[in-house]
Design a protein around this motif. Structure first.
Motif, PDB file in Angstrom:
ATOM      1  N   PRO A  54       0.889  -0.981   0.267  1.00 25.32           N
ATOM      2  CA  PRO A  54      -0.165   0.334   0.305  1.00 25.32           C
ATOM      3  C   PRO A  54       0.789   1.879   0.291  1.00 25.32           C
ATOM      4  O   PRO A  54       1.821   1.557   0.507  1.00 25.32           O
ATOM      5  CB  PRO A  54      -1.041  -0.303   1.247  1.00 25.32           C
ATOM      6  N   ASP A  55       0.352   2.172  -0.704  1.00 25.79           N
ATOM      7  CA  ASP A  55       1.180   3.721  -1.011  1.00 25.79           C
ATOM      8  C   ASP A  55      -0.031   4.950   0.425  1.00 25.79           C
ATOM      9  O   ASP A  55      -0.989   4.710  -0.080  1.00 25.79           O
ATOM     10  CB  ASP A  55       0.729   4.011  -2.155  1.00 25.79           C
ATOM     11  N   SER A  56       0.842   4.700   1.243  1.00 31.21           N
ATOM     12  CA  SER A  56       0.268   5.406   2.260  1.00 31.21           C
ATOM     13  C   SER A  56      -0.030   6.799   1.805  1.00 31.21           C
ATOM     14  O   SER A  56      -1.401   7.379   2.277  1.00 31.21           O
ATOM     15  CB  SER A  56       1.200   5.815   3.878  1.00 31.21           C
ATOM     16  N   ASN A  57       0.733   7.307   1.253  1.00 30.22           N
ATOM     17  CA  ASN A  57       0.274   9.017   0.187  1.00 30.22           C
ATOM     18  C   ASN A  57      -0.583   8.940  -0.360  1.00 30.22           C
ATOM     19  O   ASN A  57      -1.076  10.066  -0.380  1.00 30.22           O
ATOM     20  CB  ASN A  57       1.800   9.097   0.235  1.00 30.22           C
ATOM     21  N   ALA A  58      -0.883   7.671  -1.322  1.00 29.53           N
ATOM     22  CA  ALA A  58      -1.578   8.077  -2.230  1.00 29.53           C
ATOM     23  C   ALA A  58      -3.288   8.087  -1.389  1.00 29.53           C
ATOM     24  O   ALA A  58      -4.047   8.765  -1.956  1.00 29.53           O
ATOM     25  CB  ALA A  58      -1.719   7.023  -2.633  1.00 29.53           C
ATOM     26  N   ILE A  59      -3.268   7.085  -0.095  1.00 27.60           N
ATOM     27  CA  ILE A  59      -4.358   7.222   0.607  1.00 27.60           C
ATOM     28  C   ILE A  59      -4.751   8.171   0.758  1.00 27.60           C
ATOM     29  O   ILE A  59      -5.893   8.485   1.163  1.00 27.60           O
ATOM     30  CB  ILE A  59      -4.245   5.748   1.622  1.00 27.60           C
ATOM     31  N   ARG A  60      -3.970   8.815   1.984  1.00 29.42           N
ATOM     32  CA  ARG A  60      -4.803  10.382   2.538  1.00 29.42           C
ATOM     33  C   ARG A  60      -4.738  11.411   1.643  1.00 29.42           C
ATOM     34  O   ARG A  60      -5.710  12.062   2.244  1.00 29.42           O
ATOM     35  CB  ARG A  60      -2.500  10.827   3.289  1.00 29.42           C
ATOM     36  N   GLU A  61      -3.622  11.370   0.362  1.00 33.85           N
ATOM     37  CA  GLU A  61      -4.405  12.269  -0.364  1.00 33.85           C
ATOM     38  C   GLU A  61      -5.663  11.985  -1.014  1.00 33.85           C
ATOM     39  O   GLU A  61      -6.121  13.012  -0.736  1.00 33.85           O
ATOM     40  CB  GLU A  61      -3.609  12.403  -1.797  1.00 33.85           C
ATOM     41  N   THR A  62      -6.324  10.235  -1.216  1.00 31.83           N
ATOM     42  CA  THR A  62      -7.179  10.506  -1.903  1.00 31.83           C
ATOM     43  C   THR A  62      -8.297  10.793  -0.871  1.00 31.83           C
ATOM     44  O   THR A  62      -9.135  11.428  -1.040  1.00 31.83           O
ATOM     45  CB  THR A  62      -6.982   8.994  -2.384  1.00 31.83           C
ATOM     46  N   ALA A  63      -8.345  10.654   0.054  1.00 35.88           N
ATOM     47  CA  ALA A  63      -9.238  10.979   1.288  1.00 35.88           C
ATOM     48  C   ALA A  63      -9.143  12.094   1.628  1.00 35.88           C
ATOM     49  O   ALA A  63     -10.423  12.434   2.128  1.00 35.88           O
ATOM     50  CB  ALA A  63      -8.375  10.312   2.639  1.00 35.88           C
ATOM     51  N   ALA A  64      -7.893  12.670   1.305  1.00 34.91           N
ATOM     52  CA  ALA A  64      -8.199  14.412   1.520  1.00 34.91           C
ATOM     53  C   ALA A  64      -8.751  15.583   0.826  1.00 34.91           C
ATOM     54  O   ALA A  64      -9.503  16.475   0.907  1.00 34.91           O
ATOM     55  CB  ALA A  64      -6.938  14.838   2.121  1.00 34.91           C
ATOM     56  N   ASN A  65      -8.858  14.425  -0.455  1.00 35.89           N
ATOM     57  CA  ASN A  65      -9.538  15.189  -1.487  1.00 35.89           C
ATOM     58  C   ASN A  65     -10.563  15.373  -1.741  1.00 35.89           C
ATOM     59  O   ASN A  65     -11.780  15.940  -2.559  1.00 35.89           O
ATOM     60  CB  ASN A  65      -8.976  15.123  -2.485  1.00 35.89           C
ATOM     61  N   GLY A  66     -10.945  13.856  -1.380  1.00 39.28           N
ATOM     62  CA  GLY A  66     -12.722  13.801  -1.322  1.00 39.28           C
ATOM     63  C   GLY A  66     -12.574  12.732  -2.503  1.00 39.28           C
ATOM     64  O   GLY A  66     -13.896  11.549  -2.407  1.00 39.28           O
ATOM     65  N   GLY A  67     -12.195  11.888  -3.135  1.00 39.88           N
ATOM     66  CA  GLY A  67     -12.326  10.920  -3.517  1.00 39.88           C
ATOM     67  C   GLY A  67     -12.142   9.210  -3.227  1.00 39.88           C
ATOM     68  O   GLY A  67     -12.195   9.316  -2.374  1.00 39.88           O
ATOM     69  N   HIS A  68     -12.201   8.645  -4.206  1.00 44.79           N
ATOM     70  CA  HIS A  68     -12.522   7.191  -3.522  1.00 44.79           C
ATOM     71  C   HIS A  68     -11.310   5.963  -4.069  1.00 44.79           C
ATOM     72  O   HIS A  68     -10.208   6.225  -5.046  1.00 44.79           O
ATOM     73  CB  HIS A  68     -13.806   6.536  -4.877  1.00 44.79           C
ATOM     74  N   LEU A  69     -11.294   5.281  -3.451  1.00 45.40           N
ATOM     75  CA  LEU A  69     -10.536   4.185  -3.307  1.00 45.40           C
ATOM     76  C   LEU A  69     -10.564   2.606  -3.996  1.00 45.40           C
ATOM     77  O   LEU A  69     -11.735   2.474  -3.430  1.00 45.40           O
ATOM     78  CB  LEU A  69      -9.700   4.067  -2.329  1.00 45.40           C
ATOM     79  N   GLU A  70     -10.133   1.824  -4.216  1.00 45.28           N
ATOM     80  CA  GLU A  70      -9.895   0.849  -5.340  1.00 45.28           C
ATOM     81  C   GLU A  70      -9.084  -0.499  -4.528  1.00 45.28           C
ATOM     82  O   GLU A  70      -8.081   0.602  -5.030  1.00 45.28           O
ATOM     83  CB  GLU A  70     -10.221   0.529  -6.599  1.00 45.28           C
TER      84      GLU A  70
END
Length: 55
Positions: free
Chosen positions: A12-28
């Motif tokens: 897992p890329d924790s930076n991508a997870i945090r950035e996506t969460a902060a920007n209101g995006g979705h994760l797959e």
């Protein structure tokens, strides 16, 4: 709605997870070591829980 950010749970890329969460995006979430397991998409509700907006 934009495409979800793909996260490989085997590395897992924790930076991508945090950035996506902060920007209101979705994760797959998927696992490249387990191609037989379907990916999991975190919807608006689960992303809000992850951001701490829902207890």
């Amino acid at each position: 709605m934009s495409e979800p950010t793909r996260i490989d749970m085997s590395a897992p890329d924790s930076n991508a997870i945090r950035e996506t969460a902060a920007n209101g995006g979705h994760l797959e979430l998927h696992d490249s070591t387990r191609p037989d397991v379907a990916p999991v998409v975190l919807d608006d509700f689960l992303m809000a829980v992850m951001r701490g907006e829902i207890a």
